[in-house]
Enzyme design. Structure first.
Site, short mmCIF file in Angstrom:
data_model
loop_
_atom_site.label_atom_id
_atom_site.label_comp_id
_atom_site.label_asym_id
_atom_site.label_seq_id
_atom_site.Cartn_x
_atom_site.Cartn_y
_atom_site.Cartn_z
N GLU A 15 0.79 -1.12 -0.10
CA GLU A 15 -0.08 0.13 0.02
C GLU A 15 0.81 1.22 -0.08
O GLU A 15 0.39 2.29 -0.41
CB GLU A 15 -0.96 -0.05 1.18
CG GLU A 15 -1.65 1.05 1.49
CD GLU A 15 -2.99 1.10 0.17
OE1 GLU A 15 -3.04 0.36 -0.81
OE2 GLU A 15 -3.66 2.08 0.33
N THR A 61 -11.47 8.48 -12.96
CA THR A 61 -10.67 7.73 -12.04
C THR A 61 -10.79 6.21 -11.43
O THR A 61 -10.15 5.76 -10.93
CB THR A 61 -10.15 8.78 -10.85
OG1 THR A 61 -9.21 8.14 -9.94
CG2 THR A 61 -11.42 8.77 -9.87
C1 DMJ Z 1 -10.35 3.44 -7.02
O1 DMJ Z 1 -11.62 3.77 -6.45
C2 DMJ Z 1 -9.85 4.82 -7.90
O2 DMJ Z 1 -9.03 4.48 -8.71
C3 DMJ Z 1 -9.77 5.94 -6.85
O3 DMJ Z 1 -9.24 7.16 -7.78
C4 DMJ Z 1 -8.57 5.56 -6.08
N1 DMJ Z 1 -8.88 4.42 -5.45
C5 DMJ Z 1 -9.43 3.25 -5.73
C6 DMJ Z 1 -8.54 2.28 -6.40
O4 DMJ Z 1 -7.35 2.12 -6.06
#
Ligand code: DMJ
EC number: 3.2.1.113
Length: 630
Positions: free
Chosen positions: A499, A610
């Site tokens: 992480e 995202t």
């Molecule tokens: C996802 O939900 C998206 O990419 C977000 O921007 C960040 N975290 C998670 C995946 O790790």
């Protein structure tokens, strides 16, 4: 009997009435009928009675009115779009009547226009509406799906290059493997957790989590576009049927604005743009409306949490500041909500966020992660390209790309921010690894989160539009950061990354404590491999992607789905019992794209939000590109 008591009402004919009295009675009756019929028009728009009495013929003029309001000729006068058919037949596309309203429009973003019963009638005639629940059908549109599809530069699913050559057969097999993993993840979810937000593969059940305010089916909505592009047709239909029949918006919990936006709204928008199915468009808009109360703050910067019941913005539960990555990652979806609804409110909300961020003082040009939605001031000076900051930067460059390179403001903000990041956060370790540290009021934490590993892909994506003399530099920077992230995988026993990883005390690209050693099926590293592959075609990225596939199979696959692991440095996996919805939305999608041709969801046509949901670039020749003129 009653009339007998009224003076003057004395029976004088076989009906018991005199002529003037008969005349008066008929007059009264006809008045009553007119009144009743007229009252139908005063009923609320969604009234069943109204739909019963106002036939299709009565509704027809609405088409013309909507077309005229939107500045278009009536439907009957229009030519068919030049290339009305979707590029490649897609799952669930065999019924042409299920397409979105095919009337043409000019602008990609339009001005707000009046809405009314007639517009609603045009929506209600589209297929898909039948599957909507009462109260979910009021999302008028003049969006021309066929015209949109005809403007794409590439077929959505690519041209399917000839892969019969021996050199291609490996990549085809790799792609098929990823598809099989998706099928397995989906089947497992369906078997044990259908309708729940995510699957728990060890206990073979589902769980809801506390991010979605009572909304269900996060995995389903996150999976729609991945199933579609992998041509898992049956599975896509299962997912779509669930959205039609069981995805209810009348929930009343507290939800994360960001998570609902990127997963649910992003997923629904992509599903609509890929298929033209009205149900996705309408539910995306309705859900978007439910998020609007979050913006009712003194600055218009939304709070992170919205209460679906009271519509309040969750002071009590979310503390006093809003998070950059959260309020900064709404722009792409909200512009599309405006595009598909004709309602400028969504675009206005994110334009205001942009305005606040543009004006505010930025320490050394950096954007801290916390902002007060009340005062509009930064709350503390913590800067990160990983968690809390990450997708804000991503949405700047993607806003530029999605606007077909007209949103100069987003472009400038992105390159300025990147320059500040390079100046103050970028480092090279003694071992030669490039990384982006975190900044606390001038002091650096020499660590990089897994989340920050998306930045290799982002910098690659933005490299081509940088000033000429910086392009090569950004390409190289993207490659170096991606290499560092690969190292964080390569240096673990499982070949999966932790992480967070550090660069200090002689250790590089490794976690320093157990609490940072977990891997929860995150996508950011393979996301960067995908962008770097598309930019360079260097086979190393496919090799690295394949290493991830092998590791996922070995350490994360369980009997009933994929699970995160608690320690990437232990080759005896301790599963966390969660199949995250973003594993299906992002990790598997990016892996599949990595082993596919570049024209499958071409970057000329699509930007990924995202959560990896593809949203189309604005290729219209419209003059009303609202975000390009700011
Ligand atoms: C996802 O939900 C998206 O990419 C977000 O921007 C960040 N975290 C998670 C995946 O790790």
């Amino acid at each position: 009997m009653l009339m007998r008591k009224v003076p003057g009402f004395v029976p004088a004919s076989p009906w018991g009435l005199r002529l003037p009295q008969k005349f008066l009675f008929l007059l009264f009756l006809s008045g009553l009928v007119t009144l009743c019929f007229g009252a139908l028009f005063l009923l609320p728009h969604s009234s069943r009675l109204k739909r019963l009495f106002l036939t299709a013929r009565t509704q027809q003029p609405g088409l013309e009115v909507v077309a005229e309001i939107a500045g278009h000729p009536p439907a009957r006068d229009q030519e068919p779009p030049p290339n009305p058919a979707p590029a490649v037949p897609a799952p669930g596309e065999d019924d042409p009547s299920s397409r979105a309203n095919p009337r043409r429009r000019k602008g990609w973003l339009r001005r707000t226009r009046p809405t009314g019963p007639r517009e609603e009638a045009t929506v209600a005639r589209g297929n898909g509406i039948a599957a909507l629940r009462p109260g979910e059908e009021s999302a008028p549109s003049s969006f021309d799906f066929n015209a949109f599809r005809s403007r794409l530069r590439h077929p959505v699913l690519g041209t399917r290059a000839d892969e019969s050559k021996a050199s291609q057969s490996r990549v085809r097999a790799q792609r098929e493997k990823v598809k099989e993993m998706m099928q397995f993840a989906w089947q497992s979810y369906k078997r044990y957790a259908m309708g729940k937000n995510e699957l728990r593969p060890l206990t073979k059940d589902g769980y809801e989590g506390n991010m979605f305010g009572g909304l269900n089916g996060a995995t389903i909505i996150d999976s729609l576009d991945t199933l579609y592009l992998m041509e898992l047709k049956e599975e896509f239909q299962e997912a779509k049927a669930w959205v039609e029949e069981s995805f209810h918006l009348n929930v009343s919990g507290e939800a994360s604005l960001f998570e609902v936006n990127i997963r649910f709204i992003g997923g629904l928008l992509s599903a609509f743009y890929l298929t033209g199915e009205e149900v996705f468009r309408i539910k995306a808009i309705k859900l978007g409306e439910k998020l609007l109360p979050a913006f009712n703050t003194p600055t218009g910067i939304p709070k992170g949490v919205v209460n679906f019941k009271s519509g309040s913005w969750g002071w009590a539960t979310a503390g006093s500041s809003s998070i950059l990555a959260e309020f900064g990652s709404l722009h792409l979806e909200f512009l599309h909500l405006t595009e598909l609804s004709g309602n400028q409110v969504f675009a206005e909300k994110v334009r205001n966020i942009r305005k606040v961020l543009r004006k505010i003082d930025k320490p050394f040009g950096l954007y801290p992660n916390f902002l007060s939605p009340v005062s509009g001031n930064w709350v503390q000076h913590h800067v990160s390209v990983g968690g809390l900051g990450d997708s804000f930067y991503e949405y700047l460059i993607k806003s530029w790309l999605m606007s077909a390179k007209t949103d100069m403001e987003a472009k400038n903000m992105y390159y300025e921010a990147l320059e500040a990041i390079e100046t103050y956060l970028l480092n090279v370790s003694p071992g030669g690894l490039t990384y982006i540290a975190e900044w606390r009021g001038g002091i650096l934490d020499h660590k990089m989160g897994h989340l920050a590993c998306f930045s290799g892909g982002m910098i690659a994506l933005g490299a081509e539009d940088a000033e000429e003399e910086k392009r090569a530099h950004y390409r190289e920077l993207a490659a170096q950061i991606t290499k560092t992230c690969h190292e964080s995988y390569a240096r673990s026993d499982t070949k999966l990354g932790p992480e967070a990883f550090w660069f200090n005390s002689g250790r590089e690209a490794v976690a320093t404590q157990l609490s940072e050693s977990y891997y929860i099926l995150r996508p950011e590293v393979v996301e960067s491999y995908m962008y770097l592959w598309r930019q360079t075609h260097d086979p190393i990225y496919r090799e690295w992607g394949w290493e991830v596939v092998m590791a996922l199979e070995k350490y994360c696959r369980t009997e009933a789905g994929f699970s995160g692991i608690q320690d990437v440095y232990s080759s005896i996996p301790n599963h966390d019992n969660k199949q995250q919805s973003f594993f299906l939305a992002e990790t598997l999608k990016y892996l599949y794209l990595l082993f596919s041709e570049d024209d499958l969801l071409s970057l000329e046509d699509w930007v990924f939000n995202t959560e990896a949901h593809p949203l189309p670039v604005n290729h219209s020749d419209s003059s009303s590109r609202a975000w390009g003129r700011q």
